[in-house]
Design a protein around this motif. Structure first.
Motif, mmCIF file in Angstrom:
data_model
loop_
_atom_site.group_PDB
_atom_site.id
_atom_site.type_symbol
_atom_site.label_atom_id
_atom_site.label_comp_id
_atom_site.label_asym_id
_atom_site.label_seq_id
_atom_site.Cartn_x
_atom_site.Cartn_y
_atom_site.Cartn_z
ATOM 1 N N UNK A 1 0.829 -1.206 0.000
ATOM 2 C CA UNK A 1 0.000 0.000 0.000
ATOM 3 C C UNK A 1 0.861 1.253 0.000
ATOM 4 N N UNK A 2 1.900 1.235 0.811
ATOM 5 C CA UNK A 2 2.793 2.395 0.873
ATOM 6 C C UNK A 2 3.573 2.567 -0.434
ATOM 7 N N UNK A 3 4.007 1.484 -1.018
ATOM 8 C CA UNK A 3 4.744 1.573 -2.282
ATOM 9 C C UNK A 3 3.876 2.187 -3.374
ATOM 10 N N UNK A 4 2.604 1.800 -3.401
ATOM 11 C CA UNK A 4 1.707 2.371 -4.409
ATOM 12 C C UNK A 4 1.481 3.860 -4.152
ATOM 13 N N UNK A 5 1.494 4.258 -2.876
ATOM 14 C CA UNK A 5 1.425 5.693 -2.563
ATOM 15 C C UNK A 5 2.603 6.424 -3.190
ATOM 16 N N UNK A 6 3.793 5.906 -2.957
ATOM 17 C CA UNK A 6 5.002 6.575 -3.447
ATOM 18 C C UNK A 6 5.033 6.625 -4.980
ATOM 19 N N UNK A 7 4.533 5.555 -5.600
ATOM 20 C CA UNK A 7 4.490 5.530 -7.065
ATOM 21 C C UNK A 7 3.575 6.616 -7.612
ATOM 22 N N UNK A 8 2.599 7.026 -6.807
ATOM 23 C CA UNK A 8 1.635 8.042 -7.242
ATOM 24 C C UNK A 8 1.843 9.389 -6.539
ATOM 25 N N UNK A 9 3.044 9.585 -5.999
ATOM 26 C CA UNK A 9 3.419 10.865 -5.372
ATOM 27 C C UNK A 9 2.604 11.221 -4.143
ATOM 28 N N UNK A 10 1.991 10.218 -3.522
ATOM 29 C CA UNK A 10 1.296 10.446 -2.248
ATOM 30 C C UNK A 10 2.332 10.189 -1.154
ATOM 31 N N UNK A 11 3.035 11.250 -0.775
ATOM 32 C CA UNK A 11 4.201 11.116 0.106
ATOM 33 C C UNK A 11 3.952 11.538 1.545
ATOM 34 N N UNK A 12 2.773 12.104 1.813
ATOM 35 C CA UNK A 12 2.448 12.567 3.160
ATOM 36 C C UNK A 12 1.093 12.013 3.550
ATOM 37 N N UNK A 13 1.061 11.274 4.678
ATOM 38 C CA UNK A 13 -0.169 10.626 5.117
ATOM 39 C C UNK A 13 -0.400 10.933 6.592
ATOM 40 N N UNK A 14 -1.582 11.460 6.896
ATOM 41 C CA UNK A 14 -1.941 11.777 8.272
ATOM 42 C C UNK A 14 -2.958 10.752 8.773
ATOM 43 N N UNK A 15 -2.657 10.216 9.968
ATOM 44 C CA UNK A 15 -3.352 9.032 10.478
ATOM 45 C C UNK A 15 -4.248 9.386 11.655
ATOM 46 N N UNK A 16 -5.575 9.392 11.456
ATOM 47 C CA UNK A 16 -6.496 9.713 12.545
ATOM 48 C C UNK A 16 -6.611 8.565 13.542
ATOM 49 N N UNK A 17 -6.578 8.926 14.805
ATOM 50 C CA UNK A 17 -6.782 7.979 15.899
ATOM 51 C C UNK A 17 -8.283 7.814 16.119
ATOM 52 N N UNK A 18 -8.733 6.603 16.411
ATOM 53 C CA UNK A 18 -10.167 6.384 16.617
ATOM 54 C C UNK A 18 -10.494 5.821 17.997
ATOM 55 N N UNK A 19 -9.538 5.102 18.597
ATOM 56 C CA UNK A 19 -9.763 4.477 19.900
ATOM 57 C C UNK A 19 -8.415 4.163 20.530
ATOM 58 N N UNK A 20 -8.422 3.481 21.665
ATOM 59 C CA UNK A 20 -7.161 3.154 22.347
ATOM 60 C C UNK A 20 -6.351 2.150 21.530
ATOM 61 N N UNK A 21 -7.024 1.172 20.968
ATOM 62 C CA UNK A 21 -6.330 0.115 20.225
ATOM 63 C C UNK A 21 -5.547 0.671 19.038
ATOM 64 N N UNK A 22 -6.067 1.692 18.405
ATOM 65 C CA UNK A 22 -5.418 2.206 17.192
ATOM 66 C C UNK A 22 -4.149 2.997 17.489
ATOM 67 N N UNK A 23 -3.911 3.368 18.736
ATOM 68 C CA UNK A 23 -2.696 4.119 19.078
ATOM 69 C C UNK A 23 -1.455 3.333 18.684
#
Length: 255
Positions: A22-44
């Motif tokens: 998934x990350x490699x496909x991001x880089x191939x398409x110039x999606x180089x910055x990703x912000x990750x929303x937290x939803x609960x304790x487990x996702x930390x």
């Protein structure tokens, strides 16, 4: 050309090989910055893991999703807040109000929302708002909290022109995702009345995949389809969409 996905749950993919693909496909398409929303304790921990693997590309938020606001929300909020000093956090999110699934929790959703807005103001951070079938309720809270410290992103914005202008007046950018590519959504008509300078891009992956992948799992590399739609709406190049929306993300997140 650098694209910024201001809202992706890419960390939900826990298979290491699939995650790296998934990350490699991001880089191939110039999606180089990703912000990750937290939803609960487990996702930390999941977010921390992805950030540790890609520290130059992935950036954490901290927050309790309104759908996860239950009877024990006070202790859950404490746990999430206590995690913030131990990691780099660039926004409080995703937070807000969701009345699509459960209207009976409105009061505690509102309380959790206000408390987390308070964190953001204390820490000098933006907030990232989840709003589903709750524009009036969200705006009621925001108007009561309006000051020079209140700012952020209206994630997955699907409102009308009036709601868009109210959000912008409150010092929020509008997060535009795959819904803008849906023919019957009408979001393209709303955006035609607004300025590109008030927008940021997002996928909300693995949800809300854009056309031509609608109905399938979304991924951050698909951000290019959303950018192309905005380029069509505003009559500008994809490069200009990338540049403006990435600059907006830098203004919001400070990175």
């Amino acid at each position: 050309m650098i694209f910024t996905d201001t809202h992706t749950h890419l960390y939900y993919e826990q298979d290491n090989d699939k995650q790296s693909q998934l990350m490699e496909r991001c880089f191939e398409n110039n999606v180089n910055r990703l912000f990750l929303p937290n939803v609960d304790v487990k996702s930390i921990a999941m977010i921390n893991d992805l950030v540790s693997k890609y520290p130059d590309n992935c950036f954490a938020m901290a927050g309790l999703h309104p759908c996860d606001v239950k009877d024990d929300y006070i202790s859950v909020l404490d746990t999430i807040k206590n995690s913030i000093p131990n990691r780099s956090v660039y926004a409080i999110g995703e937070i807000g109000i969701d009345l699509y699934w459960d209207k009976t929790t409105l009061a505690i959703q509102q309380d959790a929302f206000r408390k987390q807005i308070g964190w953001a103001k204390e820490l000098g951070l933006p907030i990232v708002i989840h709003c589903r079938e709750a524009f009036d309720e969200v705006f009621e809270v925001l108007e009561s909290e309006r000051d020079e410290k209140l700012r952020g992103i209206f994630h997955c914005f699907t409102g009308n022109v009036q709601q868009a202008k109210q959000a912008i007046d409150l010092n929020f950018y509008l997060g535009i995702g795959g819904v803008v590519t849906y023919k019957k959504a009408g979001l393209d008509l709303v955006l035609a009345e607004l300025d590109l300078n008030d927008l940021v891009l997002e996928t909300d992956s693995p949800y809300l995949a854009p056309v031509p992948f609608r109905g399938k799992p979304n991924e951050s590399s698909y951000l290019i389809y959303i950018a192309q739609k905005l380029a069509d709406i505003y009559g500008v190049s994809v490069e200009k969409v990338a540049n403006i929306t990435t600059e907006n993300s830098k203004k919001i997140f400070g990175i």
